[in-house]
Design a protein around this motif. Structure first.
Motif, PDB file in Angstrom:
ATOM      1  N   MET A   1      -5.252   7.328   2.897  1.00 21.69           N
ATOM      2  CA  MET A   1      -5.989   7.458   1.627  1.00 21.69           C
ATOM      3  C   MET A   1      -6.901   8.687   1.612  1.00 21.69           C
ATOM      4  SD  MET A   1      -7.177   3.599   0.714  1.00 21.69           S
ATOM      5  CE  MET A   1      -7.175   2.832   2.307  1.00 21.69           C
ATOM      6  N   THR A   2      -6.975   9.431   2.725  1.00 20.16           N
ATOM      7  CA  THR A   2      -7.978  10.506   2.798  1.00 20.16           C
ATOM      8  C   THR A   2      -7.757  11.551   1.706  1.00 20.16           C
ATOM      9  OG1 THR A   2      -6.610  11.420   4.547  1.00 20.16           O
ATOM     10  CG2 THR A   2      -8.652  10.361   5.216  1.00 20.16           C
ATOM     11  N   ASP A   3      -6.495  11.791   1.340  1.00 15.10           N
ATOM     12  CA  ASP A   3      -6.191  12.790   0.322  1.00 15.10           C
ATOM     13  C   ASP A   3      -6.747  12.389  -1.034  1.00 15.10           C
ATOM     14  OD1 ASP A   3      -4.990  15.154   1.013  1.00 15.10           O
ATOM     15  OD2 ASP A   3      -3.331  14.780  -0.388  1.00 15.10           O
ATOM     16  N   LYS A   4      -6.555  11.106  -1.363  1.00 13.83           N
ATOM     17  CA  LYS A   4      -6.968  10.597  -2.670  1.00 13.83           C
ATOM     18  C   LYS A   4      -8.484  10.708  -2.882  1.00 13.83           C
ATOM     19  CE  LYS A   4      -6.532   6.390  -5.438  1.00 13.83           C
ATOM     20  NZ  LYS A   4      -6.100   4.997  -5.437  1.00 13.83           N
ATOM     21  N   PHE A   5      -9.239  10.570  -1.794  1.00 14.31           N
ATOM     22  CA  PHE A   5     -10.700  10.541  -1.943  1.00 14.31           C
ATOM     23  C   PHE A   5     -11.371  11.751  -1.287  1.00 14.31           C
ATOM     24  CE2 PHE A   5      -9.344   6.027  -1.957  1.00 14.31           C
ATOM     25  CZ  PHE A   5      -9.662   5.744  -3.278  1.00 14.31           C
ATOM     26  N   LYS A   6     -10.622  12.853  -1.153  1.00 17.03           N
ATOM     27  CA  LYS A   6     -11.175  13.973  -0.380  1.00 17.03           C
ATOM     28  C   LYS A   6     -12.364  14.657  -1.057  1.00 17.03           C
ATOM     29  CE  LYS A   6      -7.725  17.407  -1.734  1.00 17.03           C
ATOM     30  NZ  LYS A   6      -6.344  17.059  -1.867  1.00 17.03           N
ATOM     31  N   HIS A   7     -12.547  14.402  -2.375  1.00 11.05           N
ATOM     32  CA  HIS A   7     -13.679  15.004  -3.080  1.00 11.05           C
ATOM     33  C   HIS A   7     -14.981  14.253  -2.816  1.00 11.05           C
ATOM     34  CE1 HIS A   7     -12.131  11.761  -5.494  1.00 11.05           C
ATOM     35  NE2 HIS A   7     -13.154  11.817  -6.329  1.00 11.05           N
TER      36      HIS A   7
ATOM     37  N   LYS B   1      -5.151 -11.517   9.356  1.00 15.69           N
ATOM     38  CA  LYS B   1      -4.043 -12.186   8.683  1.00 15.69           C
ATOM     39  C   LYS B   1      -4.003 -11.636   7.251  1.00 15.69           C
ATOM     40  CE  LYS B   1      -2.656 -16.959   7.663  1.00 15.69           C
ATOM     41  NZ  LYS B   1      -3.015 -17.123   6.260  1.00 15.69           N
ATOM     42  N   ALA B   2      -3.182 -10.599   7.055  1.00 15.47           N
ATOM     43  CA  ALA B   2      -3.070  -9.975   5.730  1.00 15.47           C
ATOM     44  C   ALA B   2      -1.787  -9.158   5.696  1.00 15.47           C
ATOM     45  CB  ALA B   2      -4.268  -9.076   5.458  1.00 15.47           C
ATOM     46  N   GLU B   3      -1.387  -8.798   4.497  1.00 13.16           N
ATOM     47  CA  GLU B   3      -0.182  -7.983   4.350  1.00 13.16           C
ATOM     48  C   GLU B   3      -0.613  -6.527   4.167  1.00 13.16           C
ATOM     49  OE1 GLU B   3       3.083  -7.814   1.027  1.00 13.16           O
ATOM     50  OE2 GLU B   3       2.682  -9.887   1.631  1.00 13.16           O
ATOM     51  N   TRP B   4      -0.072  -5.648   5.000  1.00 11.97           N
ATOM     52  CA  TRP B   4      -0.515  -4.246   5.055  1.00 11.97           C
ATOM     53  C   TRP B   4      -0.557  -3.592   3.677  1.00 11.97           C
ATOM     54  CZ3 TRP B   4      -3.020  -1.054   8.077  1.00 11.97           C
ATOM     55  CH2 TRP B   4      -2.926   0.310   7.848  1.00 11.97           C
ATOM     56  N   ASN B   5       0.569  -3.650   2.935  1.00 10.27           N
ATOM     57  CA  ASN B   5       0.637  -2.941   1.645  1.00 10.27           C
ATOM     58  C   ASN B   5      -0.410  -3.453   0.665  1.00 10.27           C
ATOM     59  OD1 ASN B   5       2.728  -1.323   2.437  1.00 10.27           O
ATOM     60  ND2 ASN B   5       4.306  -2.729   1.689  1.00 10.27           N
ATOM     61  N   ARG B   6      -0.575  -4.751   0.665  1.00  7.41           N
ATOM     62  CA  ARG B   6      -1.560  -5.334  -0.263  1.00  7.41           C
ATOM     63  C   ARG B   6      -2.975  -4.979   0.158  1.00  7.41           C
ATOM     64  NH1 ARG B   6       0.598 -11.252  -2.146  1.00  7.41           N
ATOM     65  NH2 ARG B   6       2.449 -10.447  -3.190  1.00  7.41           N
ATOM     66  N   LEU B   7      -3.218  -5.000   1.455  1.00 10.34           N
ATOM     67  CA  LEU B   7      -4.549  -4.647   1.949  1.00 10.34           C
ATOM     68  C   LEU B   7      -4.901  -3.215   1.536  1.00 10.34           C
ATOM     69  CD1 LEU B   7      -7.022  -5.409   3.693  1.00 10.34           C
ATOM     70  CD2 LEU B   7      -5.812  -4.400   5.624  1.00 10.34           C
ATOM     71  N   ILE B   8      -3.928  -2.312   1.674  1.00 10.65           N
ATOM     72  CA  ILE B   8      -4.162  -0.915   1.300  1.00 10.65           C
ATOM     73  C   ILE B   8      -4.454  -0.813  -0.200  1.00 10.65           C
ATOM     74  CG2 ILE B   8      -3.045   1.375   1.127  1.00 10.65           C
ATOM     75  CD1 ILE B   8      -3.971   0.515   3.966  1.00 10.65           C
ATOM     76  N   GLN B   9      -3.702  -1.591  -1.009  1.00  7.41           N
ATOM     77  CA  GLN B   9      -3.951  -1.613  -2.460  1.00  7.41           C
ATOM     78  C   GLN B   9      -5.369  -2.070  -2.763  1.00  7.41           C
ATOM     79  OE1 GLN B   9      -0.571  -4.145  -3.857  1.00  7.41           O
ATOM     80  NE2 GLN B   9      -0.948  -3.061  -5.771  1.00  7.41           N
ATOM     81  N   LEU B  10      -5.783  -3.143  -2.097  1.00  8.13           N
ATOM     82  CA  LEU B  10      -7.118  -3.696  -2.338  1.00  8.13           C
ATOM     83  C   LEU B  10      -8.195  -2.690  -1.954  1.00  8.13           C
ATOM     84  CD1 LEU B  10      -6.874  -7.377  -1.025  1.00  8.13           C
ATOM     85  CD2 LEU B  10      -6.266  -6.419  -3.231  1.00  8.13           C
ATOM     86  N   LEU B  11      -8.050  -2.111  -0.770  1.00  4.78           N
ATOM     87  CA  LEU B  11      -9.059  -1.159  -0.298  1.00  4.78           C
ATOM     88  C   LEU B  11      -9.109   0.058  -1.208  1.00  4.78           C
ATOM     89  CD1 LEU B  11      -8.693  -1.199   3.562  1.00  4.78           C
ATOM     90  CD2 LEU B  11     -10.587  -2.026   2.164  1.00  4.78           C
ATOM     91  N   SER B  12      -7.927   0.523  -1.582  1.00  4.81           N
ATOM     92  CA  SER B  12      -7.848   1.696  -2.424  1.00  4.81           C
ATOM     93  C   SER B  12      -8.555   1.423  -3.753  1.00  4.81           C
ATOM     94  CB  SER B  12      -6.381   2.049  -2.601  1.00  4.81           C
ATOM     95  OG  SER B  12      -6.232   3.018  -3.563  1.00  4.81           O
TER      96      SER B  12
END
Ligand SMILES: Nc1ncnc2c1ncn2[C@@H]1O[C@H](COP(=O)(O)OP(=O)(O)O)[C@@H](O)[C@H]1O
Ligand SMILES: [Mg+2]
Length: 135
Positions: free
Chosen positions: A1-7, A22-33
């Protein structure tokens, strides 16, 4: 995600050991993002956004904090309602509606997790809690 928030400066504070949750990687990334997007969108350029990982005996806790205007206590429970915005005109001006906190809550709970918010003036902290495995 570093590119998306580099500003923006994102401060990372993590425990010095691996945490297996206990979580699903893709969903976790969506949530954090989404939570980081909110923190960036609702705070000011130059303000620090902090991503923190801690662990208690039962839970891994990921906190996304910002130093924006904060959310009034009376509105804190409402922000998890579908399409609810504290200030619709302001949000429209700052970006198109995204994933939505109601979906964040739905996805987190679907993985057995929880989401919680704490806010006071100039401080918002959204926490994701997931069960963790002892390594
Ligand atoms: N970090 C934050 N600081 C201040 N207000 C926030 C924050 N995160 C969410 N909100 C408030 O909660 C509302 C709902 O959030 P969300 O579902 O992500 O919708 P939006 O598409 O407007 O970002 C936002 O419109 C905003 O009013
Ligand atoms: Mg949002």
């Amino acid at each position: 995600m570093t590119d998306k928030f580099k500003h923006r400066a994102i401060n990372l504070e993590v425990v010095p050991f691996p945490v297996r949750i206990k979580a699903e990687w893709n969903r976790l990334i969506q949530l954090l993002s989404h939570l980081i997007s909110n923190a960036v969108k609702y705070s000011h350029v130059g303000d620090l956004v902090t991503l923190q990982l801690t662990q208690t005996s039962g839970w891994a806790i990921i906190q996304v904090s910002d130093k924006g205007d904060g959310i009034l206590l009376s509105q804190q429970s409402r922000i998890f309602e579908p399409l609810y915005q504290v200030d619709p005109s302001c949000a429209r001006a700052t970006g198109k509606p995204g994933l939505g906190l109601s979906i964040v809550k739905h996805l987190a709970e679907g993985m057995g997790g929880k989401v919680a918010i704490l806010s006071e003036p100039s401080q918002v902290m959204v926490a994701l809690l997931f069960s963790h495995y002892l390594l």
